[in-house]
Write an enzyme that holds these catalytic residues in place. Structure first.
Site, PDB file in Angstrom:
ATOM      1  N   HIS A  31       0.829  -1.217   0.000  1.00  0.00           N
ATOM      2  CA  HIS A  31       0.000   0.000   0.000  1.00  0.00           C
ATOM      3  C   HIS A  31       0.865   1.271   0.000  1.00  0.00           C
ATOM      4  CE1 HIS A  31      -4.171  -1.669   0.512  1.00  0.00           C
ATOM      5  NE2 HIS A  31      -3.424  -2.726   0.767  1.00  0.00           N
ATOM      6  N   ASP A 165       1.557  -3.491  -9.548  1.00  0.00           N
ATOM      7  CA  ASP A 165       1.322  -4.783 -10.200  1.00  0.00           C
ATOM      8  C   ASP A 165       1.581  -4.693 -11.704  1.00  0.00           C
ATOM      9  OD1 ASP A 165       0.457  -5.301  -7.675  1.00  0.00           O
ATOM     10  OD2 ASP A 165      -1.674  -5.378  -8.175  1.00  0.00           O
TER      11      ASP A 165
HETATM   12  C1  GLA Z   1      -2.852  -4.575  -4.801  1.00  0.00           C
HETATM   13  C2  GLA Z   1      -2.877  -3.352  -5.692  1.00  0.00           C
HETATM   14  C3  GLA Z   1      -1.494  -2.682  -5.730  1.00  0.00           C
HETATM   15  C4  GLA Z   1      -0.950  -2.441  -4.330  1.00  0.00           C
HETATM   16  C5  GLA Z   1      -1.091  -3.686  -3.462  1.00  0.00           C
HETATM   17  C6  GLA Z   1      -0.760  -3.433  -2.013  1.00  0.00           C
HETATM   18  O1  GLA Z   1      -2.019  -5.559  -5.357  1.00  0.00           O
HETATM   19  O2  GLA Z   1      -3.254  -3.688  -6.997  1.00  0.00           O
HETATM   20  O3  GLA Z   1      -1.568  -1.475  -6.470  1.00  0.00           O
HETATM   21  O4  GLA Z   1      -1.573  -1.329  -3.741  1.00  0.00           O
HETATM   22  O5  GLA Z   1      -2.396  -4.245  -3.508  1.00  0.00           O
HETATM   23  O6  GLA Z   1       0.589  -3.171  -1.858  1.00  0.00           O
END
Ligand code: GLA
Length: 354
Positions: A31, A165
């Site tokens: 996050h 991601d």
């Molecule tokens: C998900 C979201 C990412 C990131 C993570 C937590 O994977 O898609 O953008 O915020 O949670 O780190």
């Protein structure tokens, strides 16, 4: 498996492009990505592959090798909470970018588990955008693909994720981690030492990012940042750091996690480069404590798995991904990794190796 032959069997003519993208595991930095901070994800050895071609019609036809039938939806069809939404969102974006004009036929094959926090959706969207650009004869920078893929999540799916991601599945290679600055998208590819093994283990608790709890945390971070007078919760001035203590309790805890996680992630990237196993392991353990206690994104079952992983000989373990379920990532010395995971999975029948 090549998708060209099954695509031709199903849709009657060969694909104009093929592409794939891996899933990812985040080693540390949770996050932080929508707060302008640091993240350290790595690719996993599982992939989403797609084959596609324009079909001269006004509907997209999407098929997965997992299901026996083809889903047909009009071009521009909005989200309808169906598995094909991610493909539709990617095609919507490809259309907006001029990479396709009418309907597309798409065949998808994947061994990236969904609902596990290993970015199956980012991998699918990225693979379709890559293939659509290729099919249109357009060459696109991977960081731009990542921005478009994030926009699909934010604007079509309605999931307010950051860009970790999409950058990870677009740029990380097997055996390496991506030390990414999400503020300016600068990054470094860092080799994972051969003596370290990161195991990804599903907790058995399914998670859905779209189920609302991720968005609640996103809003809490935004609220904390606004109260502190910044747009970048990871990059506080000393005066803003002092002001964290005076925030209402929930916002204070969220801000504490995010700011400390950013610092830990930078330190972890340095430790990875220096092959400093003990420091990296300590930072992972602190990250889990912070994610569980301050960000309150873990569950008692996952905390118990993390504790048992360490008690049984792993160097460190933590909940990875958006939170509230999915996978833990465990750092184990390679020399004992296979024996360790066999014993761990035996002790926890509801878990499995990803
Ligand atoms: C998900 C979201 C990412 C990131 C993570 C937590 O994977 O898609 O953008 O915020 O949670 O780190």
């Amino acid at each position: 498996m090549s998708l060209a032959a099954p695509f031709t069997d199903i849709f009657g003519s060969p694909p104009t492009a093929l592409a794939s993208a891996p899933g990812r595991v985040n080693l540390i930095g949770e996050h932080t990505d929508y707060n302008d901070g640091a993240v350290l994800p790595a690719a996993i050895d599982r992939y989403v592959s797609v084959a596609l071609a324009p079909n001269d019609g006004s509907a997209h036809r999407v098929r997965s090798t997992r299901f026996g039938d083809t889903t047909e939806r009009p071009v521009g069809d909005p989200k309808r909470d169906d598995w094909s939404d991610y493909a539709m969102g990617a095609l919507w974006k490809a259309g907006a970018l001029g990479w396709c004009t009418g309907g597309m036929d798409v065949l998808i094959d994947s061994d990236v588990p969904d609902g596990a926090g290993v970015s199956s959706s980012a991998a699918l969207i990225t693979a379709i955008l890559r293939a659509a650009a290729d099919s249109a004869g357009v060459s696109v920078d991977p960081a731009d693909i990542a921005k478009h893929a994030r926009a699909v999540e934010n604007d079509y799916i309605g999931m307010p994720c950051g860009i970790m991601d999409q950058m990870a599945v677009g740029l990380a290679r097997k055996g390496t981690a991506l030390a990414l600055n999400t503020r300016d998208l600068s990054y470094e590819v860092v080799e994972i030492p051969a003596a370290w093994t990161f195991m990804v283990i599903h907790s058995g608790i399914r998670r859905e990012l779209a189920d609302g709890r991720y968005s609640v945390r996103f809003e809490e971070c935004r609220h904390a940042a606004e109260t502190l007078g910044t747009a970048a919760l990871c990059l506080l001035t000393d005066a803003q750091k002092d002001a964290v203590a005076a925030l209402p309790d929930t916002l204070r805890k969220r801000a504490l996690h995010v700011t400390s996680e950013h610092d830990r992630t930078l330190a972890a990237s340095a430790a990875l480069k220096a092959a400093d196993l003990d420091t990296f392991a300590r930072l992972m353990s602190e990250s889990h404590r912070s994610y569980s206690e301050d960000f309150e994104a873990s569950t008692p079952e996952i905390d118990a798995l993390v504790a048992d992983a360490v008690d049984s000989g792993a160097k460190a373990a933590r909940l990875t991904g958006g939170g509230f379920g999915g996978c833990i990532v465990v750092l184990v010395e390679t020399a004992i990794a296979e024996a360790w995971i066999t014993a761990f999975l035996d002790r926890h029948p509801g878990t499995w190796r990803v």
